[in-house]
Design a protein around this motif. Structure first.
Motif, mmCIF file in Angstrom:
data_model
loop_
_atom_site.group_PDB
_atom_site.id
_atom_site.type_symbol
_atom_site.label_atom_id
_atom_site.label_comp_id
_atom_site.label_asym_id
_atom_site.label_seq_id
_atom_site.Cartn_x
_atom_site.Cartn_y
_atom_site.Cartn_z
ATOM 1 N N UNK A 79 0.809 -1.198 0.000
ATOM 2 C CA UNK A 79 0.000 0.000 0.000
ATOM 3 C C UNK A 79 0.853 1.264 0.000
ATOM 4 N N UNK A 80 2.067 1.082 0.494
ATOM 5 C CA UNK A 80 2.901 2.257 0.735
ATOM 6 C C UNK A 80 3.928 2.408 -0.365
ATOM 7 N N UNK A 81 4.035 3.615 -0.805
ATOM 8 C CA UNK A 81 5.033 3.893 -1.810
ATOM 9 C C UNK A 81 6.417 3.821 -1.167
ATOM 10 N N UNK A 82 7.324 3.053 -1.781
ATOM 11 C CA UNK A 82 8.645 2.939 -1.157
ATOM 12 C C UNK A 82 9.357 4.284 -1.133
ATOM 13 N N UNK A 83 9.884 4.601 0.039
ATOM 14 C CA UNK A 83 10.584 5.857 0.190
ATOM 15 C C UNK A 83 12.009 5.528 0.581
ATOM 16 N N UNK A 84 12.896 6.370 0.143
ATOM 17 C CA UNK A 84 14.289 6.089 0.435
ATOM 18 C C UNK A 84 14.592 6.399 1.896
ATOM 19 N N UNK A 85 14.487 5.379 2.699
ATOM 20 C CA UNK A 85 14.738 5.565 4.116
ATOM 21 C C UNK A 85 15.974 4.762 4.502
ATOM 22 N N UNK A 86 17.081 5.450 4.485
ATOM 23 C CA UNK A 86 18.335 4.730 4.730
ATOM 24 C C UNK A 86 18.597 4.539 6.217
ATOM 25 N N UNK A 87 17.849 5.193 7.027
ATOM 26 C CA UNK A 87 18.126 5.089 8.451
ATOM 27 C C UNK A 87 19.306 5.954 8.834
ATOM 28 N N UNK A 88 19.789 5.734 10.041
ATOM 29 C CA UNK A 88 20.851 6.590 10.557
ATOM 30 C C UNK A 88 22.213 6.199 9.984
#
Lengths: 189, 244
Positions: A79-88
């Motif tokens: 459902x969620x569009x992948x977002x570039x979440x690289x974290x810390x």
């Protein structure tokens, strides 16, 4: 209020509030003693985990919040569009781990351990609300002390700071550091 | 043949030292300081060649390593007294490295935890509006700021802008309408309808002067208590009622 009603009210409140809510506030809402509320929540937690439910109750420092179970991440992903979440970054993570174990600690204290400047990492952590100012050290210059936040516990799935992995256990995994005088020295600090 | 350059990014001097120790497969508590210092310095040289910024921390570490190395090269004074603890010059460095390594390990665990917890979703808090039930008057009094905001909304709406933006020259115009007239208009409108909406007061006007006059008229009428303005909930249209 009987127990099933208390549970139902707690569920409704936690759903609507959707921010971490303290046991204190919850017990005021349902007009019951804290240990009764705590007991009800523990039971609810069990019910959530036993039956096929998609949500769970996350606990942090005596605050509670509803969240999805990680098992259903793959479905939610659709459902969620992948977002570039690289974290810390590595630097931020190292800084955060030092703060988590040594809090409250000053910037200089962190830099001494890491051997590098940490301004940027600290700013990132402050921005992400993972750490916050925890007073000042009563020394020359009154440097700011940093500590971890409720959001930190949430982000890393910890119930409280005591829930952090034991530093001593960590040493046992490092074979080269056992039975050494320096090691004992460190532990006594 | 193409060159392959591989430079690893190090978080700091400790990180680089650990890399060298791992690479040489040596004991942390018995660092061959000569070898490590040499490699450390050659790495700094490589960084220089690549025009990378060498931060002062790396240089301090280089100095420390050289200091330790020279201390170890110096012949140790053999005193007659038996000293209990002959401190190894490497000891302090090692202690710092061990301390740092602890947190490096923890950082790794944090990373895993972070990734695991990214799969848990929370709901964002939404604004919960509950109507006030205790007051008899179901309309809430509007603050002056709300009126200002509503007026700004109208002024900024494309409708009122379109007529003016293309004109570069300005000419002064005589006031075509006065506040007094506008006040009369509004009251007249209120005679026919029990209430009118704030934004409707403006719907016929495109001129900024008109808009301002109407706004001032509304304010004047409120001041003289001829009308009441109210707003049912946040951001909804403001209503004007006559005060009878």
């Amino acid at each position: 209020m009987n127990k099933p009603t208390i549970k139902a009210v707690l569920e409704a409140v936690m759903f609507a509030w959707s921010e971490p809510i303290s046991i204190n506030d919850l017990s005021k809402i349902v007009e019951a003693k804290q240990d009764i509320v705590k007991n009800a929540i523990e039971e609810m937690k069990e019910e959530y985990s036993l039956s096929t439910r998609g949500i769970q109750i996350v606990e942090m420092n005596g605050y509670y919040q509803l969240a999805t179970k990680p098992d259903f991440h793959k479905y939610l992903q659709k459902l969620i569009e992948p977002k570039n979440n690289k974290g810390l970054t590595q630097a931020a993570l190292e800084t955060l781990s030092i703060i988590a174990y040594k809090q409250p600690i000053t910037r200089t204290g962190i830099e001494e351990i890491r051997g590098v400047k940490c301004d940027k990492a600290i700013n990132t952590l402050l921005e992400k609300d993972l750490i916050s100012e925890a007073g000042r050290l009563e020394k020359t210059g009154r440097p700011i002390l940093y500590g971890t936040t409720l959001n930190f516990l949430k982000t890393f799935g910890l119930k409280s700071v005591d829930d952090l992995p034991d530093i001593k256990d960590l040493h046992k995994t490092n074979n080269d550091i056992t039975n050494n005088s320096i090691e004992k020295d460190l532990l006594s600090n | 043949m193409a060159y392959k350059i591989k430079i690893e990014a190090f978080e700091g001097p400790f990180d680089l030292l650990f890399h060298l120790i791992d690479k040489n497969k040596v004991d942390l508590y018995d660092i061959p300081i000569n070898q490590i210092t040499e490699q450390y310095l050659s790495y700094l040289n490589k960084m220089k060649q690549l025009d990378l910024d060498i931060t002062s921390e790396f240089l301090i570490m280089a100095a420390t390593l050289i200091e330790i190395k020279s201390k170890m090269l110096l012949p140790q004074e053999k005193s007659n007294l038996i000293e209990e603890d002959e401190e190894d010059p490497r000891e302090e460095l090692v202690r710092k490295m061990v301390e740092y390594k602890k947190y490096k390990e923890i950082a790794k665990q944090f990373k895993i935890r972070e990734e695991k917890n990214n799969k848990v979703f929370y709901k964002k808090k939404e604004e919960i509006l509950i109507e006030e039930t205790n007051s008899e008057d179901q309309f809430q009094q509007v603050e002056i700021n709300d009126l200002l905001k509503a007026f700004q909304k109208i002024i900024n709406s494309p409708k009122s802008n379109s007529s003016n933006t293309s004109i570069n020259f300005r000419s002064m115009k005589r006031d075509t309408i006065t506040i007094e007239e506008k006040m009369k208009d509004i009251l007249y409108l209120l005679n026919d309808n029990s209430q009118i909406s704030f934004s409707k007061c403006f719907s016929n006007h495109s001129d900024k002067i008109d808009l301002i006059t109407t706004f001032l008229a509304v304010l004047e009428l409120i001041k003289s208590k001829k009308i009441i303005v109210c707003q049912n909930s946040l951001f909804c249209d403001i209503k004007i009622l006559s005060n009878n």
